[in-house]
Design a protein around this motif. Structure first.
Motif, PDB file in Angstrom:
ATOM      1  N   ASP A   1      29.372 -13.480 -12.308  1.00 16.99           N
ATOM      2  CA  ASP A   1      28.907 -14.049 -13.576  1.00 16.99           C
ATOM      3  C   ASP A   1      29.526 -13.311 -14.764  1.00 16.99           C
ATOM      4  O   ASP A   1      29.892 -13.928 -15.775  1.00 16.99           O
ATOM      5  N   LYS A   2      29.640 -11.999 -14.642  1.00 14.71           N
ATOM      6  CA  LYS A   2      30.246 -11.204 -15.712  1.00 14.71           C
ATOM      7  C   LYS A   2      31.685 -11.668 -15.961  1.00 14.71           C
ATOM      8  O   LYS A   2      32.119 -11.819 -17.109  1.00 14.71           O
ATOM      9  N   ARG A   3      32.399 -11.923 -14.889  1.00 12.04           N
ATOM     10  CA  ARG A   3      33.796 -12.357 -15.020  1.00 12.04           C
ATOM     11  C   ARG A   3      33.893 -13.794 -15.545  1.00 12.04           C
ATOM     12  O   ARG A   3      34.786 -14.121 -16.328  1.00 12.04           O
ATOM     13  N   LEU A   4      32.969 -14.647 -15.102  1.00 12.01           N
ATOM     14  CA  LEU A   4      32.960 -16.025 -15.589  1.00 12.01           C
ATOM     15  C   LEU A   4      32.671 -16.067 -17.088  1.00 12.01           C
ATOM     16  O   LEU A   4      33.290 -16.849 -17.830  1.00 12.01           O
TER      17      LEU A   4
ATOM     18  N   GLN B   1      26.194 -19.500  -8.771  1.00 10.60           N
ATOM     19  CA  GLN B   1      26.492 -20.244  -7.541  1.00 10.60           C
ATOM     20  C   GLN B   1      27.235 -19.416  -6.496  1.00 10.60           C
ATOM     21  O   GLN B   1      27.189 -19.718  -5.310  1.00 10.60           O
ATOM     22  N   ALA B   2      27.927 -18.372  -6.941  1.00 11.63           N
ATOM     23  CA  ALA B   2      28.858 -17.671  -6.060  1.00 11.63           C
ATOM     24  C   ALA B   2      28.183 -16.965  -4.899  1.00 11.63           C
ATOM     25  O   ALA B   2      28.649 -17.031  -3.760  1.00 11.63           O
TER      26      ALA B   2
ATOM     27  N   ASP C   1      36.207 -22.098  -4.036  1.00 12.54           N
ATOM     28  CA  ASP C   1      37.495 -22.601  -4.532  1.00 12.54           C
ATOM     29  C   ASP C   1      37.460 -22.769  -6.048  1.00 12.54           C
ATOM     30  O   ASP C   1      38.460 -22.510  -6.735  1.00 12.54           O
ATOM     31  N   GLY C   2      36.306 -23.194  -6.570  1.00 14.51           N
ATOM     32  CA  GLY C   2      36.168 -23.371  -8.006  1.00 14.51           C
ATOM     33  C   GLY C   2      36.309 -22.060  -8.764  1.00 14.51           C
ATOM     34  O   GLY C   2      36.873 -22.028  -9.863  1.00 14.51           O
ATOM     35  N   LEU C   3      35.822 -20.977  -8.175  1.00 16.67           N
ATOM     36  CA  LEU C   3      35.975 -19.662  -8.804  1.00 16.67           C
ATOM     37  C   LEU C   3      37.442 -19.311  -8.956  1.00 16.67           C
ATOM     38  O   LEU C   3      37.887 -18.846 -10.010  1.00 16.67           O
TER      39      LEU C   3
END
Length: 371
Positions: free
Chosen positions: A216-219, A233-234, A329-331
């Motif tokens: 989440d921090k990276r997103l 979600q990850a 895959d979305g990440l």
């Protein structure tokens, strides 16, 4: 009233407590007592780690009598820590023994971790695992060994000695597959060494909430709408894919030969299941990770939350493997480097437990001086 934890158990998820302290063992009829949680909350296992022990010893006078005796004997602080922690673990093993017997050795397990300072050393880890097994001297013990690169051969060697192992600090799917290989090799060697492999148990502890925290921090740093939509979600997706990898192994021929010899499967264990983001439901990592032959080790706060308002809709993993793959895959599609994330989390996990161990040593040293 519904019995959410009972329903969770009936769905195939073993309920374990992620905590241990002398206070829980001496609390008698208190609602916090381990025996009470066993009787009323379907608890069939206990996990510990250096952080838990540091907190238990730092904030309690329940250890004072034993600390006094250890000081009189003039033991080192390292030996004092081992005597204090193995005493609690041995006691907890005795509390959990009925669950162990009732489940033919599958549950009723209590975990103690090898010294985290050994995480990158194979031979010392093996020696430490053997010593802890000897010190506690209970058949329902689990020795926790981290899934570092140096830990993998230690896992195999420890299982080969007939010692049950809880593999901890797993973050990546690739490393989890290596863990399962190490487990299978350990059972094969144990069988060759003449051990009764039906008595050797293992779980593989896949860490959950820490994964979401880092992802989440990276997103949020990426900041695009597509990236922000993937928050939360990850961790569930990663754990679900781990369960899919587990199914591949237990449906394979290598496992079939061991199963025929009496071996029991290594169960996936969901660890770090208390939500760290208050925006997420406090039962997220329990409700979304329900499947047969799994373990969920919960902090008491999470366990109480699930008992109060948790839902068991059935298996929430097996039918969601494709969507889990799409989430991972979305990440990658929005620019999150999965391999870098899991490498960081492993290093960070080892460092945190190492820091907790040093805190534990310092706390015991101070208490020995005061005793």
């Amino acid at each position: 009233m519904t019995d959410a934890l009972g329903e969770l158990s009936a769905a195939g998820v073993a309920v374990w407590l992620d905590d241990i302290s002398r206070e829980r063992l001496t609390a008698g009829g208190s609602h916090t007592a381990l025996s009470k949680l066993v009787d009323e909350s379907h608890v069939v296992g206990v996990t510990s780690n250096p952080t838990i022990f540091a907190g238990a010893l730092g904030g309690s006078d329940d250890y004072d009598v034993q600390l006094h005796d250890l000081k009189v004997r003039g033991v080192s602080v390292d030996e004092a820590v081992r005597m204090l922690t193995t005493y609690d673990i041995r006691w907890a093993c005795d509390v959990m023994r009925p669950a162990f017997d009732a489940s033919d050795g599958v549950d009723g397990r209590v975990s103690i971790e090898v010294d985290p300072r050994l995480a990158d050393q194979t031979e010392p880890t093996i020696a430490e695992a053997k010593q802890l097994w000897w010190l506690v001297d209970r058949p329902n013990l689990f020795i926790k060994i981290p899934a570092t690169r140096a830990g993998l051969p230690a896992i195999t060697a420890t299982l080969a000695e007939g010692i049950s192992v809880n593999v901890t600090l797993i973050f990546s799917l690739e490393r989890y597959r290596a863990v399962m290989d190490a487990w299978l090799a350990g059972l094969e060697q144990a069988k060759a060494n003449g051990h009764d492999i039906s008595k050797i148990e293992s779980v593989a502890s896949f860490f959950v909430s820490r994964f979401d925290t880092e992802i989440d921090k990276r997103l949020e740093k990426i900041g695009t709408p597509d990236a922000l939509a993937l928050r939360g979600q990850a961790a569930v997706a990663n754990a679900r894919l781990a369960y899919g990898a587990h199914l591949e192994v237990v449906n394979g021929q290598r496992w079939a030969a061991l199963k025929a010899a009496g071996a029991k499967p290594q169960r996936p264990l969901w660890a770090s299941t208390g939500t760290k983001n208050e925006a997420y439901p406090d039962t997220l990592y329990v409700e979304q990770l329900i499947a047969p032959n799994t373990v969920n080790t919960m902090p008491e706060k999470t366990m109480k939350a699930f008992a109060d308002h948790g839902k068991v809709p059935g298996d929430t993993i097996t039918g969601n493997l494709q969507s889990a793959e799409m989430a991972i895959d979305g990440l990658r599609a929005v620019g999150v480097d999965y391999d870098d994330v899991v490498e960081f989390l492993e290093r960070d996990g080892v460092a945190k437990f190492d820091a907790s161990w040093k805190e534990l040593l310092a706390g015991v040293q101070a208490k020995l001086e005061q005793a």
